[in-house]
Design an enzyme around this catalytic site. Structure first.
Site, PDB file in Angstrom:
ATOM      1  N   CYS A 294     143.775  68.628  -6.372  1.00  0.00           N
ATOM      2  CA  CYS A 294     142.343  68.925  -6.478  1.00  0.00           C
ATOM      3  C   CYS A 294     141.756  69.361  -5.125  1.00  0.00           C
ATOM      4  O   CYS A 294     142.029  70.489  -4.714  1.00  0.00           O
ATOM      5  CB  CYS A 294     141.597  67.752  -7.090  1.00  0.00           C
ATOM      6  SG  CYS A 294     140.134  68.273  -7.996  1.00  0.00           S
TER       7      CYS A 294
ATOM      8  N   HIS B 156     144.735  66.559 -11.981  1.00  0.00           N
ATOM      9  CA  HIS B 156     145.008  65.229 -11.420  1.00  0.00           C
ATOM     10  C   HIS B 156     146.246  64.593 -12.032  1.00  0.00           C
ATOM     11  O   HIS B 156     146.152  63.771 -12.948  1.00  0.00           O
ATOM     12  CB  HIS B 156     143.782  64.334 -11.620  1.00  0.00           C
ATOM     13  CG  HIS B 156     142.661  64.654 -10.714  1.00  0.00           C
ATOM     14  ND1 HIS B 156     142.474  64.031  -9.500  1.00  0.00           N
ATOM     15  CD2 HIS B 156     141.689  65.587 -10.805  1.00  0.00           C
ATOM     16  CE1 HIS B 156     141.431  64.546  -8.883  1.00  0.00           C
ATOM     17  NE2 HIS B 156     140.936  65.491  -9.662  1.00  0.00           N
TER      18      HIS B 156
ATOM     19  N   GLU C 197     147.989  62.377 -10.707  1.00  0.00           N
ATOM     20  CA  GLU C 197     148.084  60.959 -10.300  1.00  0.00           C
ATOM     21  C   GLU C 197     147.498  60.037 -11.374  1.00  0.00           C
ATOM     22  O   GLU C 197     147.517  58.802 -11.237  1.00  0.00           O
ATOM     23  CB  GLU C 197     147.358  60.755  -8.964  1.00  0.00           C
ATOM     24  CG  GLU C 197     145.855  60.523  -9.026  1.00  0.00           C
ATOM     25  CD  GLU C 197     145.025  61.781  -9.317  1.00  0.00           C
ATOM     26  OE1 GLU C 197     145.601  62.882  -9.451  1.00  0.00           O
ATOM     27  OE2 GLU C 197     143.784  61.651  -9.412  1.00  0.00           O
TER      28      GLU C 197
END
Ligand SMILES: N[C@@H](CCC(=O)NCCCC(=O)O)C(=O)O
Length: 268
Positions: free
Chosen positions: A120, A229, A231
Site C-alpha cells: 500500500c 493488503h 498482511e
C-alpha cells in the site's frame, strides 16, 4: 559457514518500517502488529522494526544485517514534492520522517540486493523512490474507481472485503507466485500510481487500469510492490478469514529473504 542443518535453524532478519506519530504530546515511532506478524509468521522471519530516523539512520550498517524489508501501509501520504506533484491537501495526513527514511532506504536496499515487499503506502514509496509519481485522489479522476475503504464498515469488513478484481499480467513475478490470470483483493487507498518508475514491470491492473502491483526485473533480489493488503488474514488458522493469495505472496517474499540470508552468511 553454517551447515545445512544450522541454516535450517536460522531465521532471515526482516525489516519492518515504523511510522512517526505524536501520542500524548510526545513523538513516537509506531508499527502495525499485522505487518510485524506478516514478517514473523507469514514470511517466517525475525522481525526488526526500522525507526524513521531519516538521515540519522545508518543505512549500510543496517542493510548488512537485513535479509529483507517489508514496507508497511499507512494512512499518511507521501509528500508530493518527492514526485513533482501538486501541493498536498492541507488536511492530508503526512509523515515527513517516514518519507525521509524510506525513500533513500528503498534505493539503498535495491542496490544492496535486499528483497523488498511494498504494501500500500510501501508500494507507493517504491514507485516514488525510483522516480515515479502518484495520483493524490484517484476517486476524483474520471474513469477511475473509488479505491478507498468505507470508513463506516467494521475493520474486518474494510480489510476482509475483496473489493475489486485485479488482472495478473502474464509472465511476471506475481503470476509465478499465483499462477492465475485474475483474482480479487482488498482496497484501502486514496492514492495510486500515476507515472510508473522506469524499469518497473506492471504485475497487476485494476479494472479501471490503475496499476495495482509492479516488480523490478533488473533488481538483484525479489522486489514486489502491491497496492492491496496481503498482511491481512493470510494465516490458514485465522478464525475469520483465509486468503491463500495473500499467504502465497508472504511465503514467496520469505523464501527470497532466506536466500539472501544464505548468501549473506556464506559471504562471511
Ligand atoms: N495513504 C495512502 C496509502 C494507504 C494505506 O497504506 N492504507 C493502509 C493504512 C492502514 C494500514 O496500515 O492498514 C493512500 O491513501 O493511498
Amino acid at each position: 559457514m553454517p551447515s545445512a542443518s544450522e541454516f535450517a535453524s536460522l531465521l532471515p532478519v526482516i525489516g519492518v518500517n515504523a511510522c512517526s506519530q505524536t501520542l500524548n504530546h510526545h513523538p513516537f515511532f509506531v508499527v502495525g502488529e499485522k505487518y510485524v506478524r506478516a514478517a514473523s509468521q507469514g514470511a517466517e522471519g525475525l522481525p526488526w522494526v526500522i525507526p524513521p530516523l531519516g538521515d540519522q539512520l545508518p543505512l549500510q550498517p543496517l542493510l548488512q544485517h537485513l535479509d529483507g524489508i517489508l514496507l508497511t501501509g499507512s494512512p499518511s501520504n507521501i509528500q508530493p514534492h518527492h514526485y513533482d506533484g501538486e501541493p498536498a491537501d492541507p488536511n492530508s495526513p503526512q509523515d515527513i520522517k517516514r518519507d525521509a527514511t524510506n525513500l533513500p532506504l528503498i534505493r539503498a536496499a535495491i542496490a544492496a540486493g535486499v528483497p523488498l515487499l511494498g504494501i500500500c503506502r510501501g508500494f507507493q514509496e517504491m514507485n516514488v523512490a525510483l522516480g515515479g509519481s502518484l495520483h493524490q485522489k484517484v476517486h476524483e479522476l474520471p474513469g477511475y474507481l473509488n479505491h478507498r475503504e468505507n470508513p463506516d464498515d467494521p475493520i474486518l469488513e474494510q480489510y476482509g472485503k475483496l473489493s475489486h478484481n485485479i488482472s495478473i499480467q502474464p509472465g511476471g513475478l506475481l503470476q509465478q507466485i499465483w499462477p492465475e490470470t485474475e483474482t480479487r483483493v482488498n482496497s484501502l487507498h486514496g492514492q495510486g500510481v500515476n507515472r510508473l518508475a522506469d524499469g518497473a514491470r506492471i504485475e497487476a491492473l485494476a479494472p479501471d487500469g490503475l496499476i495495482e502491483a509492479f516488480s523490478l526485473p533488473a533488481a538483484p533480489a525479489f522486489t514486489l510492490a502491491v497496492q492491496w493488503h496481503p498482511e491481512w488474514q493470510w494465516h490458514p488458522d485465522d478464525k475469520v478469514g483465509d486468503f491463500p493469495f495473500y499467504r502465497a505472496i508472504l511465503k514467496a517474499f520469505g523464501a527470497a529473504c532466506r536466500q539472501r540470508m544464505q548468501q549473506r552468511l556464506n559471504s562471511r
